[in-house]
Every structure is written in structure tokens, then in C-alpha cells.
Write a protein that holds these residues in place. Structure first.
Motif, PDB file in Angstrom:
ATOM      1  N   GLU A 239       0.837  -1.212   0.000  1.00 40.19           N
ATOM      2  CA  GLU A 239       0.000   0.000   0.000  1.00 40.19           C
ATOM      3  C   GLU A 239       0.860   1.247   0.000  1.00 40.19           C
ATOM      4  N   ALA A 240       1.939   1.249   0.773  1.00 43.46           N
ATOM      5  CA  ALA A 240       2.834   2.412   0.828  1.00 43.46           C
ATOM      6  C   ALA A 240       3.502   2.648  -0.518  1.00 43.46           C
ATOM      7  N   GLN A 241       3.913   1.545  -1.172  1.00 38.79           N
ATOM      8  CA  GLN A 241       4.541   1.688  -2.489  1.00 38.79           C
ATOM      9  C   GLN A 241       3.550   2.228  -3.514  1.00 38.79           C
ATOM     10  N   LEU A 242       2.312   1.768  -3.451  1.00 35.87           N
ATOM     11  CA  LEU A 242       1.283   2.276  -4.370  1.00 35.87           C
ATOM     12  C   LEU A 242       1.065   3.767  -4.174  1.00 35.87           C
ATOM     13  N   LYS A 243       1.034   4.220  -2.934  1.00 33.35           N
ATOM     14  CA  LYS A 243       0.851   5.656  -2.673  1.00 33.35           C
ATOM     15  C   LYS A 243       2.028   6.455  -3.235  1.00 33.35           C
ATOM     16  N   GLY A 244       3.234   5.916  -3.029  1.00 30.50           N
ATOM     17  CA  GLY A 244       4.400   6.606  -3.571  1.00 30.50           C
ATOM     18  C   GLY A 244       4.367   6.670  -5.083  1.00 30.50           C
ATOM     19  N   LEU A 245       3.960   5.589  -5.720  1.00 27.95           N
ATOM     20  CA  LEU A 245       3.849   5.565  -7.180  1.00 27.95           C
ATOM     21  C   LEU A 245       2.793   6.558  -7.659  1.00 27.95           C
ATOM     22  N   MET A 246       1.669   6.635  -6.962  1.00 32.46           N
ATOM     23  CA  MET A 246       0.615   7.589  -7.349  1.00 32.46           C
ATOM     24  C   MET A 246       1.107   9.029  -7.258  1.00 32.46           C
ATOM     25  N   GLN A 247       1.878   9.331  -6.245  1.00 31.89           N
ATOM     26  CA  GLN A 247       2.410  10.696  -6.110  1.00 31.89           C
ATOM     27  C   GLN A 247       3.295  11.045  -7.300  1.00 31.89           C
ATOM     28  N   GLY A 257       0.478  18.113 -18.161  1.00 32.81           N
ATOM     29  CA  GLY A 257      -0.788  18.826 -18.244  1.00 32.81           C
ATOM     30  C   GLY A 257      -1.926  17.994 -18.794  1.00 32.81           C
ATOM     31  N   GLN A 258      -1.804  16.641 -18.752  1.00 25.86           N
ATOM     32  CA  GLN A 258      -2.882  15.783 -19.245  1.00 25.86           C
ATOM     33  C   GLN A 258      -2.662  14.361 -18.747  1.00 25.86           C
ATOM     34  N   PRO A 259      -3.710  13.535 -18.797  1.00 24.82           N
ATOM     35  CA  PRO A 259      -3.591  12.157 -18.312  1.00 24.82           C
ATOM     36  C   PRO A 259      -2.503  11.388 -19.066  1.00 24.82           C
ATOM     37  N   MET A 260      -1.799  10.518 -18.329  1.00 29.20           N
ATOM     38  CA  MET A 260      -0.642   9.833 -18.899  1.00 29.20           C
ATOM     39  C   MET A 260      -0.679   8.331 -18.659  1.00 29.20           C
ATOM     40  N   ASP A 261      -0.080   7.601 -19.588  1.00 30.38           N
ATOM     41  CA  ASP A 261       0.181   6.168 -19.498  1.00 30.38           C
ATOM     42  C   ASP A 261       1.676   6.028 -19.192  1.00 30.38           C
ATOM     43  N   ILE A 262       1.999   5.560 -17.999  1.00 36.12           N
ATOM     44  CA  ILE A 262       3.384   5.578 -17.513  1.00 36.12           C
ATOM     45  C   ILE A 262       3.880   4.154 -17.297  1.00 36.12           C
ATOM     46  N   GLU A 263       5.029   3.815 -17.886  1.00 38.21           N
ATOM     47  CA  GLU A 263       5.704   2.559 -17.600  1.00 38.21           C
ATOM     48  C   GLU A 263       6.758   2.824 -16.533  1.00 38.21           C
ATOM     49  N   TRP A 264       6.814   1.972 -15.517  1.00 38.87           N
ATOM     50  CA  TRP A 264       7.687   2.203 -14.367  1.00 38.87           C
ATOM     51  C   TRP A 264       8.323   0.897 -13.901  1.00 38.87           C
ATOM     52  N   ALA A 265       9.321   1.030 -13.046  1.00 44.26           N
ATOM     53  CA  ALA A 265       9.951  -0.139 -12.428  1.00 44.26           C
ATOM     54  C   ALA A 265      10.348   0.225 -11.000  1.00 44.26           C
ATOM     55  N   LEU A 266      10.300  -0.766 -10.129  1.00 42.07           N
ATOM     56  CA  LEU A 266      10.749  -0.598  -8.743  1.00 42.07           C
ATOM     57  C   LEU A 266      12.071  -1.345  -8.592  1.00 42.07           C
ATOM     58  N   GLN A 270      13.272   1.998  -5.058  1.00 41.29           N
ATOM     59  CA  GLN A 270      13.040   3.305  -5.669  1.00 41.29           C
ATOM     60  C   GLN A 270      12.367   3.112  -7.025  1.00 41.29           C
ATOM     61  N   PHE A 271      11.378   3.954  -7.284  1.00 47.75           N
ATOM     62  CA  PHE A 271      10.690   3.893  -8.566  1.00 47.75           C
ATOM     63  C   PHE A 271      11.485   4.650  -9.630  1.00 47.75           C
ATOM     64  N   VAL A 272      11.594   4.050 -10.803  1.00 43.74           N
ATOM     65  CA  VAL A 272      12.177   4.737 -11.963  1.00 43.74           C
ATOM     66  C   VAL A 272      11.145   4.692 -13.086  1.00 43.74           C
ATOM     67  N   LEU A 273      11.222   5.680 -13.963  1.00 38.73           N
ATOM     68  CA  LEU A 273      10.272   5.787 -15.066  1.00 38.73           C
ATOM     69  C   LEU A 273      10.929   5.300 -16.355  1.00 38.73           C
ATOM     70  N   LEU A 274      10.227   4.404 -17.043  1.00 39.82           N
ATOM     71  CA  LEU A 274      10.751   3.835 -18.281  1.00 39.82           C
ATOM     72  C   LEU A 274      10.121   4.466 -19.512  1.00 39.82           C
ATOM     73  N   GLN A 275       8.958   5.070 -19.342  1.00 39.87           N
ATOM     74  CA  GLN A 275       8.273   5.736 -20.455  1.00 39.87           C
ATOM     75  C   GLN A 275       7.042   6.440 -19.919  1.00 39.87           C
ATOM     76  N   ALA A 276       6.617   7.459 -20.662  1.00 39.42           N
ATOM     77  CA  ALA A 276       5.352   8.138 -20.364  1.00 39.42           C
ATOM     78  C   ALA A 276       4.791   8.623 -21.688  1.00 39.42           C
ATOM     79  N   ARG A 277       3.547   8.320 -21.917  1.00 35.65           N
ATOM     80  CA  ARG A 277       2.890   8.781 -23.141  1.00 35.65           C
ATOM     81  C   ARG A 277       1.488   9.246 -22.793  1.00 35.65           C
ATOM     82  N   HIS A 278       0.943  10.119 -23.644  1.00 39.46           N
ATOM     83  CA  HIS A 278      -0.423  10.570 -23.446  1.00 39.46           C
ATOM     84  C   HIS A 278      -1.377   9.395 -23.580  1.00 39.46           C
ATOM     85  N   ILE A 279      -2.404   9.363 -22.758  1.00 32.54           N
ATOM     86  CA  ILE A 279      -3.415   8.317 -22.885  1.00 32.54           C
ATOM     87  C   ILE A 279      -4.202   8.569 -24.159  1.00 32.54           C
TER      88      ILE A 279
END
Length: 845
Positions: A239-247, A257-266, A270-279
Motif C-alpha cells: 500500500e505504501a509503495q502504491l501511494k508513492g507511485l501515485m504521487q 498537463g494531461q492524463p498519462m500512461d506511464i511505464e515504471w519499475a521498482l 526506488q521507482f524509476v520511469l521507463l516511459q510516459a505517453r499521453h493516454i
């Protein structure tokens, strides 16, 4: 050609070179998000490698022989990563954009060793021509012509858990979705397994629903492996990791400035971002994303305006500076709000002409920002002249006809007076007399002072500054440059430039008042408009003429940029790139001008205005034949109006020279701190904190997100303090056959409407159209070459559009509220610039 771009070097301009995935990774890295280190092999490398192929297909691309230069650069970039294995991913030039998501259409290669890298690069390129990728492009209507691929090469991330985050659920705009599995994210992204799924609250980051899957397989660097039995039915995220990811996800959404589709890894907790694209899936309108947040912002704005409202009523009007700076970013707003106050450059200009702005104007200025948009506070505007004198607008009259609030003139209202006013009446009379004397003295030769001294000295200072490299400055010196050029431009130079525009306005008012001694108000304004058509010396018109010469090959674009490259579309916004930074719009205009525009076209415009002016002068001679005293007064005011009217545009030309230097200093800081434009979401007082080490990433993301929400709140052009609850209500716009506004350039014209919200929307082939737009700035001016007429939602006789329309002899009507909504593109219009009337013509008329 540049074959390699490291993430830290990538900015918005690089999209054609690094593709959508590469651009987004670069933006995320520069914005301070955790992104595995990497670089892009650019589309230049692809195009160089395939240029001699007779046909591009998967086989021919795989068999390519790379040039030694390219091989050397790729290997050097790989060594810089200092990692044994990498991930190799496609980044096609149409990929990961708002219009289409190419996710999964080209191949991804994991755990690639250094001796495999070059062959893997070619295999990734070849996937651009797989049957799957070709079929997808056909479905999306994307042509193969000019298609190229960049390739992202990143260090491998040893992920414990990976997955995706959709910041807005397709089923509920109040929720987000997280999907996750043990190991690398390919198992989730590819759909090979059923991942854990969590429905998360966007407001509280709490878990709303969860579905924990039986996860039997996971992808690791070694391939597909079995998940340990004791972990198969255990949630892959706490649950704590999910909250951190949501932040983190909300920060990314705020950044874009718009909704995003985000690929991530833990990885290592620590969370790192592998990609982000507009939904890209169909979703509800943005205004539905967070109704509660929008309503809270609306109420906050209303409460703020309630504190500003006065007992007799307050009126806010979206005109004046709003025509050229409708929605400023925080940095620009902070600077301009101060400038447009009694203590800033505006106040200096008024005091220089003998006026005495009130303390209220000194402290608060004449502008307010309402839901992110600039409005003039008409009550405070009336206090620009003589502190304590009862100049005021008739609140009830404007309430009955809000359209009259546009460029309304404050009048003496004795009912607003008090005992102190009568006690100080002798002082007011003395001040008014002195102001009249000073105004007459100033306008006798101030135009010559500007031309011979003020403008050349300022331009020379700017040209000397351009020779300096800001890259060599320390952070503190860069901030000092910003402050120095803000002061030189807006405190020292701008008040003098603004004085000339004020003199133009005062002279025109006096000319119209003199003509009204023998004509009614409408006729007097129309005659005045015709008399000042085609006044020479307007640098905006000169800019346009030089651009036409570029189109005809008589003037080099490089020379044009040297002289005029400091201008821009929406140039009062500091965040807007100047023409010398981005020539895209200029090249579009040049193409348009090349299609049938000649020197004769320009001469035709100027001949039309000369004819109109000569006709008006003849009418004036007849009108004043037996009125010697009035004739002398009219001729004097006409002379002053013609002398000072060009400064309405010329002053902006020089002002933007200094504005560009302010922007240069900000861009230098933005680049150093990898803010990706975020510097313009800060305010001047935060710059010292920035260079002292404060992290503003959350602040920038929050301001971006709030700004987007603000723009979902509809606003009327005129707001009254007793009707603030109407803020956010749909603005009524009823279509009619005829609309009445203000005629700002005389004449009658008919043609097809071209309804544009930005000058770049015009088509090169458009001719003889009626331009319908919100308002104009100098970037719109090239469109006047082919326009038969102009209709603006906002503007008055002294607005940019009006001044330039008169220069070109183009009939124009301003102040038609919601014109871009009410008038349909390609409707046939007739506009009467004499009477201020716009008529919709029937198909057979």
C-alpha cells in the motif's frame, strides 16, 4: 547531422530526431524524474544508413553496413553509460504522441551486450517494416513517406517489480489504474500474463479496489522465469509503495498537463520511469477529469474577486493587454503585473505626462488575473489619471450592455465625490492644467527624440548584449542579467516607448472630439479612421514587407532573422520561442506568400489605402470650408495623430529587443537546471532559491496542473462584481444574421470566413478571405496580405489589428464577442468597417 543525443540534451525541438519515446524520456530526465541513463540514436543516423537502399524493408535494413563514423559515435555513447547490458527500444517519429500510440508496434530488445549492440540496432530499425507495424500505420492513416526511426538505448534496470500506471481510468475520471508484476515490465506491457490490478483514488491515493492475480511467470534479464510459489498470490506492491507511485504519477500528469500512461519499475526500493505517453484511448473531456478540483478553484477565484470588489460595483474586462497576452505563465505575469501598475513602467509614463495615479493603482496595478486570464480592472484603470478625482465608469449602464465595456472611457461622476475632493478641487484643477501643458510640450517633439536618440541607443545596447555568451556566466550572474534587462527594458525603456503610444491615443481622441463638432459620433470616428489610414513608419508593416521579399527571393531569410528574429507568435509571453529560435511559422508564411504574392500585391494594398486617405481628406476640406478655427484645430490634431500612430506598433518592435534578452537569461537557467520550460512557471523572487539548490519540480508540476484545470472554467469577456456566481457558467453565444461591433478600419468587404484561433492555422492557398480571430499581434500581420477583411472578438481603434488593417486598407470590425464560435468557417460574410457591422450572407447573395 547529429547521430547521438543523450537524454540530458533532448528538448522539444528534437522530436523529429529522437521520436516520441526519446523525447519523453529526455523531458522526464530533464524535469528531475528518475529515468535510467541512456541516449538516442537519432533519425539522422537511420536516414544516412538507408539513403542508398532501393527499397526499405525488414531484410534490407537488417543487412545494412553502418558507416565507421556512426559506429564510433554509438560505441562512445555506450561506453559513457558504464553498463554491461542495455535495453534497445524503438522511437518512431510518430510514436508516443497524443494522436496515436505505437506502443508494441516495433520491437524491444533486452539485456543486449556491447558486442550485440550494432546488430540489435539494425534489428530494431527493421521492425519499422514488420507486417504488424505496416498494418498499424495503414489503420491509423500514417503515410510511410519520410518515415524514420530513432532508437533508445538505456542501461538495463534490475527491476524487482514493474508495470504501468494510467493516471486516469477509462472507466472513472476520479480514479487511476496500476498494473504490476514481479520482474521486468515486458510481461505486463505485452499482455503475456495477467498482472495485479489496483484501482486508485486520484484525490487521496488510497486503494479503491484491487485484484491480485496468480503470477506464475516473470521476465528477468535472463529471460522468462517461474515466480516462487510463495510470491505467486502475494500483491506485488505494498500500500505504501502504491501511494508513492501515485504521487509520482500525479507529478508526471501535472508536468505534461494531461492524463498519462506511464511505464515504471521498482528497483532497490526506488521507482524509476521507463516511459510516459499521453493516454490515447477515448476518454471523457478534460473538464470532467476532476470536477471537484475545478469547483474548488472556481470558488477560490470568486472569493478573491469578492475582496477586490468595491461598494459601487467593479467591472473587469478581457481587453487591452489581454489581446496580446491572454493567458500568461507565472513568470510573465509577475513581470507584466508590476509593469502595468502605478509603480511600474505604466505609472512612470502617466506621471511623465503630468498625471497622478492613485495609491491603489501604484500598489495593485490595473490588471487582475482571473482563472489564469488577464482582465483589466476598469475601476482601477479610472484611477490612473488624478488621484482622488471622481473619474468612473457607469456600472449600471455597462451591466445593461457589457459590450460597451470594451475600451470604455471613464467619465466624471460627481456622485462619487466626497468632502476631501471638494477641499482638494483647486489642487485637481492645477494638476489638470499642468498635465495639459506637459502633454502639449511633450508631443511637440517627442517623436523626434524617440527616432534620433531613445530607439537607437536602446537598440545598440541590445546588439552589444547579443555578442555576449550567457553560457559563460555563473548562475548568480545569469540571474543578475535577468534582473538587469528586466530593469533596462521595462523600467527604463518601456515607459518612454509607452509615452508615444499614449500620445497617439490622446491625439486620436482629440481629433475625434474636434470632428464631432460638425459630425455625429459614428461619422466622426469613421472619418478619423480613414484620415489616418496608411500612415508610414510602422515597423510591423515593414517587417511584413521584408518577409514578402524573402518569399520572392529578394531578401535572405538569414538577413531577415538578423533584423526581425526577436519577434514571435504570442511574443508578450516570455515562454514563446522567438523567430530566430524557431522558423517553422515563418517558413509556413513564406510558402503562402510564394503562392501568387508579388510586389504588385503590396502596391495594390498601399494604393488602396492612399486612395481612401485622399478621399477622406477631400471630404474634410469640404466639411471645414467655412470653419477656419475648427479647421486649424482638426489639422493640428490630425498631424499629431499621424505622427504618433505608427509608434503603437514601432514601440513593440523595440520593446521586444529587450524582451528577448530577458528570455535569454531565463532560458540559460532553464537549461542548466533541466526544467524543460519549467522556469516560466516560477516567479522572479524564486530564482535565487533555485540557484541556491531548492527543488521546484513539485511547484512547477502543481502550477502546470492547476493552470490546465483553470482553463476548464468558462469566463465571459466582461465580469461584474455582483454576478460572480456566473463565473464557470457556459458562455451564451446565440447565432444571428447580423453582429454589431466597432468599426476600426473603414470600408466594406465580402468573402469567405476563415475562422482561426492561431495564425499558423491558415492554409497557404487561402485568398480574399475574411479573417475571423480572437485578436491579433504582429505574428498575424502576414495574413493581411491575402485578407479581404478582418473580424476580431476583442480590440479597439488603437489595437494592433486595427492599426495594421488601416495600413493595408483592409476593412475591419472589432469587439464581436464569441465571433470564432458564432461564425462558421467558410460562411460568406460582409463586413462594414464604417458602421461596425458583420453580416452573414445567404448562399445565393
Amino acid at each position: 547531422m547529429q547521430f547521438i543525443k543523450h537524454f540530458s540534451e533532448i528538448n522539444e525541438k528534437d522530436l523529429p530526431h529522437v521520436g516520441g519515446k526519446g523525447l519523453n524520456l529526455g523531458k522526464l530526465a530533464r524535469a528531475g524524474f528518475r529515468v535510467p541513463k541512456g541516449f538516442c540514436v537519432t533519425t539522422d543516423a537511420y536516414r544516412l544508413s538507408v539513403q542508398n537502399l532501393s527499397e526499405q524493408n525488414a531484410d534490407t535494413v537488417k543487412d545494412l553496413v553502418l558507416t565507421p563514423e556512426l559506429i564510433t559515435e554509438i560505441q562512445a555513447a555506450h561506453e559513457k553509460l558504464q553498463t554491461a547490458t542495455v535495453a534497445v527500444r524503438s522511437s518512431a517519429t510518430a510514436e508516443d504522441l497524443a494522436e496515436a500510440s505505437f506502443a508494441g508496434q516495433q520491437d524491444t530488445f533486452l539485456n543486449v551486450a556491447s558486442d550485440e549492440l550494432l546488430d540489435t540496432l539494425k534489428a530494431c530499425w527493421a521492425s519499422l517494416w514488420s507486417e504488424r507495424a505496416i498494418a498499424y500505420r495503414e489503420t491509423q492513416g500514417i503515410r510511410d513517406d519520410g518515415l524514420a526511426m530513432a532508437v533508445v538505448i538505456q542501461e538495463m534496470c534490475e527491476a524487482d517489480v514493474s508495470g504501468v500506471l494510467f493516471t486516469v481510468s477509462p472507466f472513472s475520471t476520479d480514479a487511476a489504474i496500476v498494473e504490476s508484476n514481479w520482474g521486468l515490465g515486458e510481461s505486463v506491457v505485452s499482455g503475456a500474463i495477467t498482472p495485479d490490478s489496483f484501482l486508485m483514488s486520484r484525490e487521496t491515493n488510497e486503494i479503491l479496489e484491487k485484484n491480485i492475480a496468480i503470477k506464475r511467470e516473470m521476465v528477468t534479464a535472463a529471460g522468462v522465469n517461474e515466480v516462487l510459489s510463495e510470491k505467486q498470490d502475494v500483491p506485488s506492491l505494498t500500500e505504501a509503495q502504491l501511494k508513492g507511485l501515485m504521487q509520482i504519477g500525479m507529478r508526471v500528469e501535472g508536468f505534461y498537463g494531461q492524463p498519462m500512461d506511464i511505464e515504471w519499475a521498482l528497483s532497490d526500493e526506488q521507482f524509476v520511469l521507463l516511459q510516459a505517453r499521453h493516454i490515447t484511448a477515448p476518454s471523457s473531456p478534460t473538464s470532467e477529469v476532476d470536477k471537484d478540483s475545478i469547483e474548488k478553484l472556481r470558488q477560490k477565484e470568486i472569493q478573491g474577486l469578492e475582496t477586490l470588489g468595491e461598494a459601487d460595483g467593479t467591472v473587469w474586462c478581457h481587453y487591452n493587454l489581454a489581446e496580446v497576452l491572454p493567458v500568461p505563465l507565472p513568470m510573465t505575469w509577475a513581470i507584466i503585473k508590476n509593469f502595468m501598475s502605478g509603480a511600474g513602467g505604466l505609472g512612470q509614463a502617466y506621471r511623465g505626462l503630468g498625471f497622478h495615479p492613485s495609491e491603489n493603482v501604484n500598489s495593485n496595478g490595473i490588471l487582475d488575473l482571473i482563472c489564469g486570464r488577464v482582465y483589466v480592472n476598469l475601476n482601477r484603470e479610472a484611477e490612473l489619471y488624478f488621484d482622488g478625482f471622481p473619474f468612473a465608469h457607469d456600472f449600471n449602464a455597462l451591466k445593461q450592455n457589457p459590450q460597451q465595456a470594451m475600451y470604455a472611457q471613464a467619465k466624471t461622476d460627481i456622485t462619487r465625490s466626497n468632502a476631501l475632493f471638494w477641499f482638494k478641487l483647486p489642487l485637481h484643477i492645477i494638476r489638470m492644467s499642468r498635465a495639459e501643458i506637459r502633454l502639449r510640450k511633450c508631443r511637440s517633439d517627442f517623436d523626434q527624440q524617440l527616432k534620433e536618440n531613445i530607439f537607437p541607443v536602446f537598440q545598440a545596447a541590445v546588439e552589444a548584449e547579443r555578442e555576449l555568451s550567457y553560457a559563460d556566466l555563473s548562475d548568480a550572474e545569469s540571474v543578475a542579467k535577468f534582473r538587469a534587462w528586466r530593469a533596462k527594458t521595462l523600467d527604463d525603456f518601456a515607459p518612454q516607448a509607452l509615452t508615444a503610444t499614449l500620445l497617439a491615443g490622446f491625439s486620436l481622441q482629440r481629433l475625434e472630439a474636434a470632428l464631432q463638432k460638425c459630425l455625429d459620433e459614428t461619422a466622426a470616428k469613421t472619418l478619423a479612421s480613414r484620415l489616418i489610414s496608411g500612415v508610414s513608419g510602422n515597423l510591423t508593416v515593414e517587417t511584413n514587407e521584408k518577409l514578402r521579399q524573402v518569399a520572392t527571393g529578394d531578401f535572405a531569410l538569414t538577413d531577415f532573422l538578423k533584423d526581425y528574429g526577436h519577434r514571435a507568435v504570442g511574443e508578450f509571453e516570455l515562454a514563446q520561442p522567438r523567430w530566430r529560435e524557431d522558423t517553422t511559422y515563418l517558413k509556413q508564411v513564406i510558402v503562402s506568400l510564394q503562392q501568387g504574392t508579388s510586389e504588385a500585391d503590396g502596391q495594390q494594398h498601399f494604393a488602396r489605402q492612399a486612395e481612401q486617405r485622399a478621399s477622406a481628406e477631400q471630404e474634410l476640406t469640404e466639411l471645414l470650408r467655412d470653419k477656419a478655427s475648427l479647421r486649424k484645430q482638426v489639422e493640428s490634431e490630425l498631424d499629431f495623430t499621424r505622427r504618433y500612430m505608427p509608434f503603437r506598433e514601432t514601440a513593440k518592435f523595440y520593446l521586444m529587443l529587450g524582451y528577448e534578452q530577458i528570455r535569454r537569461a531565463l532560458l540559460e537557467l532553464d537549461d542548466r537546471y533541466e526544467l524543460d520550460g519549467g522556469i516560466f512557471y516560477l516567479v522572479p523572487d524564486e530564482l535565487e532559491q533555485l540557484i541556491a539548490g531548492d527543488d521546484f519540480s513539485d511547484t512547477i508540476a502543481t502550477r502546470r496542473a492547476e493552470r490546465e484545470l483553470m482553463f476548464q472554467i468558462e469566463l465571459p469577456d466582461v465580469i461584474f462584481s455582483d454576478s460572480l456566481a456566473q463565473i464557470g457558467a457556459p458562455v451564451s453565444a446565440e447565432a444571428a444574421e447580423t453582429y454589431t461591433g466597432v468599426g476600426v478600419s473603414a470600408g466594406i468587404a465580402q468573402g469567405e470566413a476563415r475562422v482561426l484561433l492561431a495564425p499558423s492555422e491558415v492554409r497557404p492557398s487561402d485568398r480574399d478571405y475574411i479573417l475571423v480571430c480572437p485578436s491579433t499581434d504582429p505574428a498575424w500581420t502576414p495574413l493581411f496580405f491575402h485578407a479581404a477583411g478582418l473580424v476580431m472578438e476583442r480590440g479597439g481603434i488603437l489595437s494592433h489589428g486595427a492599426v495594421v488593417a488601416r495600413e493595408y486598407g483592409v476593412p475591419a470590425v472589432a469587439n464581436i464577442p464569441n465571433a470564432t464560435r458564432l461564425i462558421a468557417d467558410r460562411q460568406i460574410l460582409q463586413i462594414d468597417g464604417n458602421q461596425g457591422i458583420v453580416s452573414i450572407c445567404s448562399e445565393d447573395s
